[in-house]
Design a protein around this motif. Structure first.
Motif, PDB file in Angstrom:
ATOM      1  N   GLN A 319       4.963  63.490 -18.766  1.00 53.12           N
ATOM      2  CA  GLN A 319       5.287  62.196 -18.181  1.00 53.12           C
ATOM      3  C   GLN A 319       5.131  62.227 -16.660  1.00 53.12           C
ATOM      4  OE1 GLN A 319       9.427  60.946 -17.434  1.00 53.12           O
ATOM      5  NE2 GLN A 319       9.080  59.327 -18.950  1.00 53.12           N
ATOM      6  N   ARG A 320       5.700  63.242 -16.015  1.00 51.27           N
ATOM      7  CA  ARG A 320       5.633  63.305 -14.551  1.00 51.27           C
ATOM      8  C   ARG A 320       4.212  63.551 -14.059  1.00 51.27           C
ATOM      9  NH1 ARG A 320      10.935  63.129 -12.771  1.00 51.27           N
ATOM     10  NH2 ARG A 320      11.991  62.085 -14.509  1.00 51.27           N
ATOM     11  N   GLU A 321       3.457  64.329 -14.799  1.00 49.15           N
ATOM     12  CA  GLU A 321       2.047  64.513 -14.448  1.00 49.15           C
ATOM     13  C   GLU A 321       1.304  63.183 -14.524  1.00 49.15           C
ATOM     14  OE1 GLU A 321      -1.977  66.518 -16.350  1.00 49.15           O
ATOM     15  OE2 GLU A 321      -0.018  67.379 -16.861  1.00 49.15           O
ATOM     16  N   ARG A 322       1.598  62.399 -15.582  1.00 50.34           N
ATOM     17  CA  ARG A 322       0.940  61.097 -15.742  1.00 50.34           C
ATOM     18  C   ARG A 322       1.337  60.145 -14.625  1.00 50.34           C
ATOM     19  NH1 ARG A 322       3.084  59.774 -20.243  1.00 50.34           N
ATOM     20  NH2 ARG A 322       4.519  58.161 -19.506  1.00 50.34           N
ATOM     21  N   TRP A 323       2.626  60.125 -14.251  1.00 50.11           N
ATOM     22  CA  TRP A 323       3.070  59.270 -13.150  1.00 50.11           C
ATOM     23  C   TRP A 323       2.312  59.603 -11.869  1.00 50.11           C
ATOM     24  CZ3 TRP A 323       9.166  59.190 -13.617  1.00 50.11           C
ATOM     25  CH2 TRP A 323       9.513  58.440 -14.735  1.00 50.11           C
ATOM     26  N   GLN A 324       2.215  60.900 -11.549  1.00 52.69           N
ATOM     27  CA  GLN A 324       1.547  61.299 -10.310  1.00 52.69           C
ATOM     28  C   GLN A 324       0.056  60.983 -10.359  1.00 52.69           C
ATOM     29  OE1 GLN A 324       3.291  62.244  -7.796  1.00 52.69           O
ATOM     30  NE2 GLN A 324       1.738  62.874  -6.332  1.00 52.69           N
ATOM     31  N   GLY A 326      -1.313  58.531 -12.072  1.00 53.79           N
ATOM     32  CA  GLY A 326      -1.433  57.090 -11.879  1.00 53.79           C
ATOM     33  C   GLY A 326      -1.232  56.685 -10.434  1.00 53.79           C
ATOM     34  N   PHE A 327      -0.282  57.345  -9.755  1.00 52.60           N
ATOM     35  CA  PHE A 327      -0.024  57.063  -8.349  1.00 52.60           C
ATOM     36  C   PHE A 327      -1.254  57.378  -7.500  1.00 52.60           C
ATOM     37  CE2 PHE A 327       2.133  58.478  -4.291  1.00 52.60           C
ATOM     38  CZ  PHE A 327       2.435  57.201  -3.874  1.00 52.60           C
ATOM     39  N   CYS A 328      -1.893  58.538  -7.765  1.00 49.74           N
ATOM     40  CA  CYS A 328      -3.115  58.901  -7.038  1.00 49.74           C
ATOM     41  C   CYS A 328      -4.222  57.879  -7.285  1.00 49.74           C
ATOM     42  CB  CYS A 328      -3.583  60.289  -7.481  1.00 49.74           C
ATOM     43  SG  CYS A 328      -2.500  61.645  -7.006  1.00 49.74           S
ATOM     44  N   ASP A 329      -4.336  57.421  -8.528  1.00 51.29           N
ATOM     45  CA  ASP A 329      -5.358  56.448  -8.870  1.00 51.29           C
ATOM     46  C   ASP A 329      -5.179  55.148  -8.094  1.00 51.29           C
ATOM     47  OD1 ASP A 329      -7.533  55.428 -10.767  1.00 51.29           O
ATOM     48  OD2 ASP A 329      -5.906  54.021 -11.193  1.00 51.29           O
ATOM     49  N   VAL A 330      -3.926  54.705  -7.969  1.00 53.73           N
ATOM     50  CA  VAL A 330      -3.648  53.458  -7.244  1.00 53.73           C
ATOM     51  C   VAL A 330      -3.987  53.614  -5.769  1.00 53.73           C
ATOM     52  CG1 VAL A 330      -1.816  51.889  -6.508  1.00 53.73           C
ATOM     53  CG2 VAL A 330      -1.914  52.670  -8.869  1.00 53.73           C
ATOM     54  N   LEU A 356       2.097  59.484   2.968  1.00 54.59           N
ATOM     55  CA  LEU A 356       2.676  60.589   3.727  1.00 54.59           C
ATOM     56  C   LEU A 356       3.879  61.205   3.041  1.00 54.59           C
ATOM     57  CD1 LEU A 356       2.471  62.199   6.371  1.00 54.59           C
ATOM     58  CD2 LEU A 356       3.948  60.484   7.441  1.00 54.59           C
ATOM     59  N   PHE A 357       4.764  60.379   2.511  1.00 54.17           N
ATOM     60  CA  PHE A 357       6.036  60.897   1.999  1.00 54.17           C
ATOM     61  C   PHE A 357       6.137  60.922   0.479  1.00 54.17           C
ATOM     62  CE2 PHE A 357       7.222  59.113   6.244  1.00 54.17           C
ATOM     63  CZ  PHE A 357       7.461  60.332   6.850  1.00 54.17           C
ATOM     64  N   GLU A 358       5.144  60.404  -0.226  1.00 52.87           N
ATOM     65  CA  GLU A 358       5.150  60.493  -1.682  1.00 52.87           C
ATOM     66  C   GLU A 358       3.987  61.330  -2.191  1.00 52.87           C
ATOM     67  OE1 GLU A 358       7.429  59.662  -3.648  1.00 52.87           O
ATOM     68  OE2 GLU A 358       8.677  58.475  -2.309  1.00 52.87           O
ATOM     69  N   TRP A 359       2.757  60.935  -1.828  1.00 58.61           N
ATOM     70  CA  TRP A 359       1.606  61.681  -2.322  1.00 58.61           C
ATOM     71  C   TRP A 359       1.558  63.095  -1.751  1.00 58.61           C
ATOM     72  CZ3 TRP A 359      -2.907  63.725  -0.041  1.00 58.61           C
ATOM     73  CH2 TRP A 359      -3.878  64.156  -0.955  1.00 58.61           C
ATOM     74  N   MET A 360       1.846  63.263  -0.463  1.00 61.02           N
ATOM     75  CA  MET A 360       1.765  64.572   0.176  1.00 61.02           C
ATOM     76  C   MET A 360       2.998  65.434  -0.068  1.00 61.02           C
ATOM     77  SD  MET A 360      -0.028  63.755   3.869  1.00 61.02           S
ATOM     78  CE  MET A 360       0.094  65.496   4.311  1.00 61.02           C
ATOM     79  N   GLY A 446      -0.515  66.742 -11.723  1.00 58.94           N
ATOM     80  CA  GLY A 446      -0.983  65.364 -11.757  1.00 58.94           C
ATOM     81  C   GLY A 446      -2.092  65.108 -10.753  1.00 58.94           C
ATOM     82  N   VAL A 447      -1.941  65.653  -9.531  1.00 63.73           N
ATOM     83  CA  VAL A 447      -2.989  65.526  -8.516  1.00 63.73           C
ATOM     84  C   VAL A 447      -4.270  66.196  -8.990  1.00 63.73           C
ATOM     85  CG1 VAL A 447      -3.659  66.123  -6.160  1.00 63.73           C
ATOM     86  CG2 VAL A 447      -1.323  65.366  -6.624  1.00 63.73           C
ATOM     87  N   ALA A 448      -4.122  67.399  -9.555  1.00 63.76           N
ATOM     88  CA  ALA A 448      -5.291  68.139 -10.031  1.00 63.76           C
ATOM     89  C   ALA A 448      -5.988  67.408 -11.179  1.00 63.76           C
ATOM     90  CB  ALA A 448      -4.874  69.543 -10.471  1.00 63.76           C
ATOM     91  N   SER A 449      -5.201  66.864 -12.120  1.00 66.25           N
ATOM     92  CA  SER A 449      -5.822  66.159 -13.253  1.00 66.25           C
ATOM     93  C   SER A 449      -6.504  64.879 -12.799  1.00 66.25           C
ATOM     94  CB  SER A 449      -4.777  65.866 -14.329  1.00 66.25           C
ATOM     95  OG  SER A 449      -3.748  65.046 -13.811  1.00 66.25           O
ATOM     96  N   PHE A 450      -5.970  64.223 -11.747  1.00 69.55           N
ATOM     97  CA  PHE A 450      -6.645  63.049 -11.195  1.00 69.55           C
ATOM     98  C   PHE A 450      -7.986  63.439 -10.594  1.00 69.55           C
ATOM     99  CE2 PHE A 450      -7.595  60.732  -7.240  1.00 69.55           C
ATOM    100  CZ  PHE A 450      -7.935  59.503  -7.779  1.00 69.55           C
TER     101      PHE A 450
END
Length: 522
Positions: A319-324, A326-330, A356-360, A446-450
């Motif tokens: 779930q958390r991997e999918r959230w991250q 999706g966040f990268c995709d947006v 800066l404070f979520e993706w990084m 999640g970042v890597a799978s994106f």
């Protein structure tokens, strides 16, 4: 290697430390903003007198869009809860998105579904709709069967079939407070520029459901669910109100959100994305800046929806991997907004802060853990410094969680038992002793799978809610008669004889914060 650490890695270590200082300052600003926003909101709600409007036919009509895929374990309780929602003009559109389990048969047998003519205005292209049903006992309940196309496709199909001024998206495994819609609709009555509003999502693990409603509001007594409960409170009582005051939210959980239907149609509905909920909100706000149309998004803290969270580490990790992901995709889809003055606070403050404070954040935090460990190994950092570093990192996490629990205690206090509140404090401490480090790893995955282009949603097993009296369907009641407002004018209204002799509705005795977005802190 030691020379390399001294000349290259040491400066990076100082950058990481500076980042943690900036992150702490950012969270402090967020908390102060959230506290001020909660204070303003509570005062405003006490002064408002919208109760008469919300209890009459003057209230905006609402269609609830419920995507469901393999939800047989929880679908009955969820739909029962929706049928008890206190709102005068409401239709419920459930979309079975090609389920391979007994979701559709469960709905058919529980709610006496009968087929109706599948005529509707297909404003947004979707996978083939194979059948449309209406309940004989609850005429405002419509069930759509379609080929599997994913959550966004299911929501678009429901959006096509719905006919109300506002549409509410809610997951099939979600239990809604009976007065949740009355509270969530307030921003739309107060301000015509509001196009979307989100609500608080809480963890239902440990709660008991009676006839579609929560019979008990209890905090989870198992560590994994309890830690997630703390995460949800931090996200919805800390992050969302803070963003309300700092420039507007980007996050409306797909588990429970309210939108102007025309605004969704104008932006072509939901996009096929792992993070379709946040993507839609960013697109709505971006469309507002591009066209000069209203695009205000608000968070309303007191409407509550309760959802079942994963109870196994493997499912939670997915779930958390999918959230991250999706966040990268947006962020990638809407990268043209970042640091563009034409997009105002969205482009100059909100999107850069999320980058800066979520993706990084997981990348920098993981780098900090590795660098401090290497520093101790090569003798460049003392063991005492490393311990102090880890203690400060854990202390910041505990402080943020405690501040969120304090906001909960001073505002809504939905967990009435002292034992539940004490356990939340325990989970807030334990979260930082292993669990938080796991979330860093999951988000990095999640970042890597994106970056690898992974698109799969992933499987999520549901255990379903602990229910009392779940077989007594005759006990399902609603607050007042609800007119059938679905599928007009393309589908003719059905006469009473078509529904049989069963009474349409009966009366009810009513009872009474990174889907928490993409990350727990957002």
């Amino acid at each position: 290697m030691k020379h390399f650490y001294v000349t290259v890695i040491t400066p990076i270590t100082y950058v990481v430390l500076a980042y943690f200082v900036a992150l702490g300052a950012f969270y402090l600003i967020m908390y102060l903003s959230a506290a001020l926003e909660m204070r303003r909101y509570l005062r405003e709600v006490r002064a408002e007198r919208h109760g008469t409007i919300l209890s009459s036919e003057l209230a905006p009509t609402i269609s609830m869009l419920v995507p469901a895929h393999n939800e047989e374990q929880s679908i009955k309780e969820s739909i029962r809860a929706l049928l008890t929602v206190a709102y005068p003009q409401l239709e419920i559109v459930v979309v079975d998105d090609g389920s391979t389990d007994e979701t559709l048969s469960t709905l058919t047998s529980t709610f006496d579904l009968i087929p109706i003519h599948p005529f509707y205005d297909r404003r947004i292209a979707t996978k083939q709709v194979t059948a449309i049903y209406r309940s004989k006992r609850f005429p405002n309940l419509i069930v759509v069967a379609k080929d599997q196309g994913g959550k966004a496709d299911a929501l678009n199909a429901a959006l096509n079939i719905s006919s109300s001024e506002l549409v509410c998206t809610i997951d099939a495994d979600t239990i809604l407070d009976p007065d949740g819609l009355r509270r969530l609709v307030r921003p739309f009555i107060r301000n015509r520029e509001v196009v979307a509003a989100g609500a608080t999502i809480r963890v239902a693990n440990g709660c008991t459901v009676r006839q579609g409603r929560l019979a008990s509001e209890r905090g989870p007594h198992r560590a994994l669910a309890g830690i997630q409960a703390v995460e949800f409170l931090r996200a919805f009582l800390f992050g969302r109100p803070g963003w309300n005051r700092l420039g507007g939210n980007l996050l409306i959980s797909g588990a429970f959100g309210l939108f102007r239907r025309q605004s969704l149609l104008d932006t072509n509905g939901y996009a096929r994305s792992v993070g379709e909920d946040i993507e839609l909100v960013v697109r709505l706000r971006r469309h507002g800046y591009d066209t000069g149309q209203p695009a205000r998004v608000e968070f309303v803290p007191d409407p509550v929806a309760w959802t079942e969270t994963p109870t196994a580490f493997r499912e939670l990790g997915r779930q958390r991997e999918r959230w991250q992901r999706g966040f990268c995709d947006v962020l990638w889809r809407h990268r043209g907004v970042i640091l563009r003055p034409r997009y105002g606070v969205l482009g100059m403050i909100v999107m850069p802060a999320f980058v800066l404070f979520e993706w990084m954040a997981p990348i920098i935090e993981a780098a900090g853990l590795v660098l401090v460990t290497l520093g101790v190994i090569f003798g460049e950092l003392s063991l005492q410094f490393a311990i102090l570093f880890f203690a400060l990192a854990c202390g910041l996490g505990i402080l943020l969680s405690m501040l969120a629990l304090m906001l909960e205690e001073l505002s809504f206090r939905r967990y009435g038992r002292a034992r539940d509140r004490a356990l939340l404090v325990v989970w807030a401490v334990l979260e930082n002793l292993g669990y938080r480090q796991l979330t860093i790893w999951w988000r990095l995955r999640g970042v890597a799978s994106f970056l690898r282009g992974k698109k799969a949603w992933g499987k999520m097993n549901r255990k379903g809610f602990d229910s009392i009296g779940e077989d007594d369907d005759t006990a399902i009641t609603v607050p007042q008669p609800v007119p059938s407002i679905g599928l007009r004018p393309l589908v003719p209204a059905m006469s009473n004889s078509e529904f049989g002799s069963t009474s349409m509705m009966s009366s009810v005795v009513m009872p009474h914060p990174p889907s928490p977005g993409k990350t727990a802190s957002s």
